[in-house]
Design a protein around this motif. Structure first.
Motif, PDB file in Angstrom:
ATOM      1  N   VAL A 211       0.848  -1.190   0.000  1.00 51.58           N
ATOM      2  CA  VAL A 211       0.000   0.000   0.000  1.00 51.58           C
ATOM      3  C   VAL A 211       0.884   1.241   0.000  1.00 51.58           C
ATOM      4  CG1 VAL A 211      -1.811   1.255   1.225  1.00 51.58           C
ATOM      5  CG2 VAL A 211      -1.790  -1.237   1.252  1.00 51.58           C
ATOM      6  N   THR A 212       0.548   2.199  -0.885  1.00 52.77           N
ATOM      7  CA  THR A 212       1.297   3.448  -0.987  1.00 52.77           C
ATOM      8  C   THR A 212       0.400   4.619  -0.598  1.00 52.77           C
ATOM      9  OG1 THR A 212       0.689   3.732  -3.313  1.00 52.77           O
ATOM     10  CG2 THR A 212       2.694   2.465  -2.841  1.00 52.77           C
ATOM     11  N   LEU A 213       1.020   5.781  -0.447  1.00 59.17           N
ATOM     12  CA  LEU A 213       0.247   6.985  -0.126  1.00 59.17           C
ATOM     13  C   LEU A 213      -0.726   7.331  -1.242  1.00 59.17           C
ATOM     14  CD1 LEU A 213       2.968   9.299   1.486  1.00 59.17           C
ATOM     15  CD2 LEU A 213       0.989   8.282   2.621  1.00 59.17           C
ATOM     16  N   LYS A 214      -0.344   7.033  -2.483  1.00 61.36           N
ATOM     17  CA  LYS A 214      -1.231   7.298  -3.614  1.00 61.36           C
ATOM     18  C   LYS A 214      -2.489   6.431  -3.519  1.00 61.36           C
ATOM     19  CE  LYS A 214      -1.297   7.535  -8.660  1.00 61.36           C
ATOM     20  NZ  LYS A 214      -0.518   7.290  -9.909  1.00 61.36           N
ATOM     21  N   ASP A 215      -2.314   5.170  -3.117  1.00 62.09           N
ATOM     22  CA  ASP A 215      -3.482   4.295  -2.936  1.00 62.09           C
ATOM     23  C   ASP A 215      -4.415   4.843  -1.861  1.00 62.09           C
ATOM     24  OD1 ASP A 215      -2.486   2.545  -4.832  1.00 62.09           O
ATOM     25  OD2 ASP A 215      -1.364   1.387  -3.339  1.00 62.09           O
ATOM     26  N   VAL A 216      -3.829   5.312  -0.759  1.00 66.91           N
ATOM     27  CA  VAL A 216      -4.653   5.850   0.326  1.00 66.91           C
ATOM     28  C   VAL A 216      -5.419   7.077  -0.136  1.00 66.91           C
ATOM     29  CG1 VAL A 216      -4.609   6.799   2.662  1.00 66.91           C
ATOM     30  CG2 VAL A 216      -3.094   4.914   2.070  1.00 66.91           C
ATOM     31  N   LYS A 220      -9.425   7.452  -0.314  1.00 69.34           N
ATOM     32  CA  LYS A 220     -10.071   8.531   0.431  1.00 69.34           C
ATOM     33  C   LYS A 220     -11.017   9.318  -0.468  1.00 69.34           C
ATOM     34  CE  LYS A 220      -9.027  12.554   3.315  1.00 69.34           C
ATOM     35  NZ  LYS A 220      -7.952  13.375   3.923  1.00 69.34           N
ATOM     36  N   LYS A 221     -10.579   9.618  -1.677  1.00 65.84           N
ATOM     37  CA  LYS A 221     -11.426  10.362  -2.614  1.00 65.84           C
ATOM     38  C   LYS A 221     -12.678   9.565  -2.959  1.00 65.84           C
ATOM     39  CE  LYS A 221     -11.274  12.709  -7.080  1.00 65.84           C
ATOM     40  NZ  LYS A 221     -10.440  13.008  -8.278  1.00 65.84           N
ATOM     41  N   ALA A 222     -12.521   8.252  -3.155  1.00 64.37           N
ATOM     42  CA  ALA A 222     -13.676   7.415  -3.502  1.00 64.37           C
ATOM     43  C   ALA A 222     -14.656   7.301  -2.333  1.00 64.37           C
ATOM     44  CB  ALA A 222     -13.199   6.026  -3.932  1.00 64.37           C
ATOM     45  N   LEU A 223     -14.121   7.229  -1.109  1.00 64.03           N
ATOM     46  CA  LEU A 223     -15.007   7.115   0.053  1.00 64.03           C
ATOM     47  C   LEU A 223     -15.751   8.413   0.325  1.00 64.03           C
ATOM     48  CD1 LEU A 223     -12.877   5.077   2.637  1.00 64.03           C
ATOM     49  CD2 LEU A 223     -14.716   4.252   1.197  1.00 64.03           C
ATOM     50  N   VAL A 224     -15.044   9.537   0.221  1.00 70.58           N
ATOM     51  CA  VAL A 224     -15.657  10.817   0.567  1.00 70.58           C
ATOM     52  C   VAL A 224     -16.635  11.275  -0.509  1.00 70.58           C
ATOM     53  CG1 VAL A 224     -15.180  13.250   1.035  1.00 70.58           C
ATOM     54  CG2 VAL A 224     -13.697  11.490   1.991  1.00 70.58           C
ATOM     55  N   ASN A 263       4.340   6.436   7.439  1.00 78.27           N
ATOM     56  CA  ASN A 263       3.394   7.469   6.996  1.00 78.27           C
ATOM     57  C   ASN A 263       2.141   6.849   6.389  1.00 78.27           C
ATOM     58  OD1 ASN A 263       5.103   9.562   7.775  1.00 78.27           O
ATOM     59  ND2 ASN A 263       6.204   9.517   5.821  1.00 78.27           N
ATOM     60  N   VAL A 264       2.326   5.800   5.612  1.00 80.90           N
ATOM     61  CA  VAL A 264       1.177   5.109   5.022  1.00 80.90           C
ATOM     62  C   VAL A 264       0.311   4.502   6.122  1.00 80.90           C
ATOM     63  CG1 VAL A 264       0.486   3.199   3.516  1.00 80.90           C
ATOM     64  CG2 VAL A 264       2.407   4.649   2.883  1.00 80.90           C
ATOM     65  N   TYR A 265       0.972   3.924   7.131  1.00 79.81           N
ATOM     66  CA  TYR A 265       0.235   3.330   8.255  1.00 79.81           C
ATOM     67  C   TYR A 265      -0.622   4.382   8.962  1.00 79.81           C
ATOM     68  CZ  TYR A 265      -0.468   0.969  12.749  1.00 79.81           C
ATOM     69  OH  TYR A 265      -1.020   0.417  13.871  1.00 79.81           O
ATOM     70  N   HIS A 266      -0.032   5.534   9.210  1.00 75.57           N
ATOM     71  CA  HIS A 266      -0.766   6.600   9.902  1.00 75.57           C
ATOM     72  C   HIS A 266      -1.939   7.098   9.066  1.00 75.57           C
ATOM     73  CE1 HIS A 266      -1.526  10.166  12.305  1.00 75.57           C
ATOM     74  NE2 HIS A 266      -1.439  10.894  11.209  1.00 75.57           N
ATOM     75  N   GLU A 267      -1.694   7.376   7.799  1.00 76.46           N
ATOM     76  CA  GLU A 267      -2.756   7.896   6.936  1.00 76.46           C
ATOM     77  C   GLU A 267      -3.876   6.871   6.756  1.00 76.46           C
ATOM     78  OE1 GLU A 267      -3.099  10.883   5.781  1.00 76.46           O
ATOM     79  OE2 GLU A 267      -1.223  11.556   6.692  1.00 76.46           O
ATOM     80  N   LEU A 268      -3.511   5.606   6.674  1.00 74.68           N
ATOM     81  CA  LEU A 268      -4.533   4.562   6.510  1.00 74.68           C
ATOM     82  C   LEU A 268      -5.398   4.464   7.765  1.00 74.68           C
ATOM     83  CD1 LEU A 268      -5.732   2.208   4.897  1.00 74.68           C
ATOM     84  CD2 LEU A 268      -3.986   0.729   5.910  1.00 74.68           C
ATOM     85  N   LEU A 269      -4.772   4.548   8.945  1.00 72.75           N
ATOM     86  CA  LEU A 269      -5.547   4.504  10.183  1.00 72.75           C
ATOM     87  C   LEU A 269      -6.516   5.675  10.273  1.00 72.75           C
ATOM     88  CD1 LEU A 269      -3.882   2.119  11.251  1.00 72.75           C
ATOM     89  CD2 LEU A 269      -3.601   3.376  13.395  1.00 72.75           C
ATOM     90  N   THR A 272      -9.394   5.186   7.742  1.00 77.54           N
ATOM     91  CA  THR A 272     -10.350   4.141   8.133  1.00 77.54           C
ATOM     92  C   THR A 272     -11.225   4.588   9.295  1.00 77.54           C
ATOM     93  OG1 THR A 272      -8.722   2.483   7.445  1.00 77.54           O
ATOM     94  CG2 THR A 272     -10.563   1.722   8.786  1.00 77.54           C
ATOM     95  N   LEU A 273     -10.590   5.139  10.315  1.00 81.51           N
ATOM     96  CA  LEU A 273     -11.339   5.471  11.527  1.00 81.51           C
ATOM     97  C   LEU A 273     -12.268   6.663  11.334  1.00 81.51           C
ATOM     98  CD1 LEU A 273      -8.487   4.981  14.148  1.00 81.51           C
ATOM     99  CD2 LEU A 273     -10.283   3.379  13.501  1.00 81.51           C
ATOM    100  N   LYS A 274     -11.963   7.545  10.390  1.00 82.89           N
ATOM    101  CA  LYS A 274     -12.804   8.723  10.179  1.00 82.89           C
ATOM    102  C   LYS A 274     -13.923   8.485   9.178  1.00 82.89           C
ATOM    103  CE  LYS A 274      -9.806  12.590  11.458  1.00 82.89           C
ATOM    104  NZ  LYS A 274      -9.172  13.839  10.986  1.00 82.89           N
ATOM    105  N   HIS A 275     -13.663   7.720   8.120  1.00 83.56           N
ATOM    106  CA  HIS A 275     -14.606   7.681   7.003  1.00 83.56           C
ATOM    107  C   HIS A 275     -15.369   6.369   6.860  1.00 83.56           C
ATOM    108  CE1 HIS A 275     -13.191  11.547   5.581  1.00 83.56           C
ATOM    109  NE2 HIS A 275     -11.940  11.121   5.645  1.00 83.56           N
TER     110      HIS A 275
END
Length: 762
Positions: A211-216, A220-224, A263-269, A272-275
């Motif tokens: 998983v990369t930052l681009k994937d996250v 995020k864009k698809a979920l929001v 960084n990917v771990y933090h952004e993914l958490l 997930t927890l917000k959206h």
């Protein structure tokens, strides 16, 4: 005809009809049993005849069938198959029909005509699939090798069994479940570039996708923006891998994704927890009524298809929560759980385990205060939306956690313990907690009474330790807060009825008074004062009169006031965090002054509760006489001055009440009028109320000074490398704490698992 006896006529009038009816009923029952026995005997005879016919047929088959069974086989073929008897023609036809039926069902599934509900009978389908592929290996080994080379995932049973998201993997890859099958087939034939990239990464890595930052950002864009179910599934799968990223010896091949960048771990958490809760609520909205009852459309196809996703996400949350140490991350995860609680009601076993994990954070003295409050909100939400069983489970989990955490009590942990008391008591006031609150409260208070009774009856040396410990004292104080909150007179007037918890007031008072009188020595005066404050709180809120003055006047007769105190340099004892005075404090001036201040304060707080009572002069006379006699004999100058002022205010308030009492025109038996006496005057405007108000301000300033000194001392300990903030620099407890810990015993916890026992802990 002769005349009937009197007893016969009496029997005929009263019992004859009933006796005849009973005989008829008995006859009918007897007849039914006889018919049942006849039918049973008939079935046995018929089965015996059928068995005889079947034995004759089998004999004929053995005579003629052996030749048919083996007539076309050579000796080499016979021994080649071992000693298993070959299938008969009838068995071959039956198996052939069964295979044909399975092929037809598989073809129907491929055409979209016979979809099965997702997640049902998954294990049976897997076994059938294995059997079909085993048959394919025997019939067409070349095609089987072709599958191994080009589609090895079809034959990989190990990963399928380990992955608890097998139900999610067969979900639709489209953005909507309403897409036609033709469109889905086209998507499979013409995959997108992103899917080609994922497949290529998966094939090259052999197990998982990085998983990369681009994937996250894409997810995020698809979920929001789109509330995409497809992206939601990917996020849940990636979050599952993130939750287990620190597991020792974990097999990463079991997960579709892998995370190696912090960084990917933090952004993914955060993603997930917000959206994830918002997207779930968009597709499966939670409808809540005014009474707090919730409803989710659980009988729809969408809910059944998303059920595996919910299970996976809940398991990830449960696994990740105990591993978090950062307060902000804990708070973020717990806040994310609050809107998900209604979805977890279907997973009762998980919810029970998750509530226990949340309570561990709420009850941990090392947890941040904001995280503890958020943890309580999660449990409160479960109690609001759950049924009576879940409400009871939530409260018992909170109470058990509170008792466990209250064993270690000091100036540093008292604030957290009070937070637990004040938050846990609110659960019993929620809608629908009337029956649960009374039954649970009665059981716990009864258990406290049982411990007290056993301690009184048992003559052993250490029997008192079951009662004289912080867990028992905090339990009594907790129930005092519960009843003070929910049995308050103003709240009951607003509700128009008495609280269902009001019957618990009397047993709690009796248990508390019994605990106070168990050991009336000077060493346990701090425990007496702590419990008296609980009773004063209860009396103030509920309006119930509790005779407490005598328990305080007994303290003045103690030996610590009759003997000359020893000089010492000990700091004043903190009575709010102590229930047993260390031996080094006994007969010292510091302890004598502290006990005297407590007596004057608590006597003042008791009498101010009745400062407007029409019977105040009669109530104050015994205390005035007793204190004046004691002052004449006492050598303690400071205490004498404080008691002289206290007695003077009592006499002033008595005269003030008598002046107004002389003007009333109703008799003492008019209870309604007596209760309304001086109802238009606040207690602060009475002579004794003004005195108590000024004393409270002085004590408040003193308390702030003590708290400031504690904060400074705590900062020094941290700067000096203290391992245990309640001990010395090497992590050892102080002498005072050691003496307190000698009498610390765990109160029996009889309700650790509600499934194993219905008992209650203290």
């Amino acid at each position: 005809m002769g005349r009937m006896k009197k007893s016969t006529r009496k029997f005929e009038a009263k019992h004859l009809t009933r006796t005849l009816e009973e005989r008829k009923t008995h006859a009918k029952v007897k007849q039914r049993h006889q018919l049942a026995e006849k039918r049973k005997k008939k079935r046995v005879d018929e089965n015996a005849d059928e068995d005889a016919e079947e034995r004759e047929i089998n004999k004929a088959k053995r005579r003629d069938g052996d030749v048919e069974l083996f007539e076309d086989m050579s000796v080499e073929q016979f021994f080649q198959g071992g000693f298993e008897i070959p299938e008969t023609e009838r068995e071959r036809k039956r198996k052939k029909k069964e295979l044909k039926r399975k092929r037809e069902e598989t073809e129907k599934k491929d055409d979209g005509g016979g979809e099965e509900e997702e997640g049902e009978e998954g294990g049976d389908e897997l076994e059938t699939h294995k059997a079909d592929l085993a048959a394919l290996l025997e019939k067409d080994p070349e095609f089987f090798r072709y599958l191994q080379e080009n589609d090895s995932q079809l034959l990989d049973f190990t990963a399928a069994e380990q992955d608890d998201l097998s139900g999610i993997d067969i979900m639709s890859e489209g953005e909507s479940e309403d897409e036609a099958p033709e469109k889905k087939k086209k998507k499979k034939k013409n995959p997108k570039k992103g899917e080609d990239k994922e497949l290529a990464q998966s094939d090259s890595a052999g197990s998982s996708i990085e998983v990369t930052l681009k994937d996250v950002e894409t997810w995020k864009k698809a979920l929001v923006e789109e509330r995409s179910l497809r992206s939601l599934k990917k996020v849940v799968l990636a979050f599952r891998a993130a939750a287990h990223v620190n597991d020792v010896g974990d097999d990463s091949n079991g997960y579709k994704y892998s995370i190696t960048d912090a960084n990917v771990y933090h952004e993914l958490l955060v993603l997930t927890l917000k959206h994830v809760p918002d997207v779930l609520n968009h597709h499966l909205p939670v409808k809540e009524s005014a009474s707090g009852k919730i409803r989710i459309a659980s009988d729809t196809k969408k809910y059944r298809s998303m059920s595996p996703l919910l299970k996976s996400h809940s398991a990830s949350l449960l696994h990740l929560l105990p591993t978090l140490t950062d307060a902000s991350t804990q708070k973020l995860l717990l806040n994310s759980t609050i809107p998900l609680v209604p979805y977890f009601l279907s997973f009762r076993k998980f919810l029970k385990a998750y509530i226990k994990a949340v309570v561990d954070i709420w009850a941990a003295n090392s947890s941040d205060e904001s995280a503890r409050i958020t943890a309580f909100l999660v449990v409160r939400r479960a109690a609001v939306v759950g049924d009576d069983g879940l409400k009871e489970m939530c409260f018992k989990a909170l109470y058990t956690g509170f008792i466990r955490a209250s064993r270690q009590t000091s100036g540093y942990t008292m604030q957290g313990i009070n937070l637990m008391k004040n938050s846990a008591r609110e659960v019993l006031g929620l809608n629908g907690m009337d029956k649960v609150g009374y039954s649970v409260g009665f059981g716990y208070i009864r258990q406290l009474a049982v411990h007290l009774r056993n301690s009184i009856i048992n003559n052993s040396k250490d029997s008192y330790k079951t009662v004289y410990n912080w867990q028992y004292v905090h339990s009594l104080d907790f129930w005092s807060r519960v009843l003070s909150t929910h049995c308050d007179g103003l709240k009951e007037v607003e509700a128009g009825k008495d609280s269902p918890l009001r019957p618990l007031i009397y047993p709690l008072i009796q248990v508390t008074l019994g605990a106070i009188k168990l050991i009336p020595t000077a060493q346990y005066f701090p425990l007496r004062f702590y419990l008296l404050r609980s009773l004063l709180r209860l009396s103030r809120a509920t309006g119930v009169y509790i005779p407490l003055a005598s328990l305080l006047l007994e303290v003045l007769a103690s030996t610590i006031f009759r003997k000359k105190p020893k000089p010492s340099t000990l700091r004043p004892l903190d009575f709010s965090t102590t229930i047993r005075a260390p031996k080094s404090y006994l007969l010292t001036k510091a302890y004598q002054d502290g006990v005297g201040e407590q007596v004057v304060e608590l006597l003042s707080e008791f009498f101010v509760l009745h400062a407007k009572s029409i019977a105040f002069p009669e109530l104050a006379i015994p205390a005035i006489v007793h204190v004046k006699r004691w002052i004449k004999k006492s050598p303690v100058v400071n205490l004498n001055n404080a008691l002289n002022m206290f007695v003077g205010k009592l006499e002033t308030n008595s005269k003030w009440v008598q002046e107004r009492r002389s003007k009333v025109e109703f008799a003492p038996n008019k209870i309604d009028m007596v209760d309304k006496f001086l109802d238009d005057i606040t207690w602060e405007k009475t002579p004794f109320g003004a005195y108590v108000l000024s004393q409270r301000k002085v004590r408040e300033e003193k308390r702030k000074m003590i708290e400031e000194s504690l904060r400074q001392e705590k900062a020094k300990r941290r700067g000096g490398g203290v391992d245990d903030e309640s001990g010395d620099e090497k992590g050892h407890p102080s002498a005072e704490e050691q003496s307190e810990d000698e009498d610390m015993e765990d109160v029996e916890d009889e309700d650790e698992d509600e499934d194993d026992s219905d008992g209650d802990d203290a």
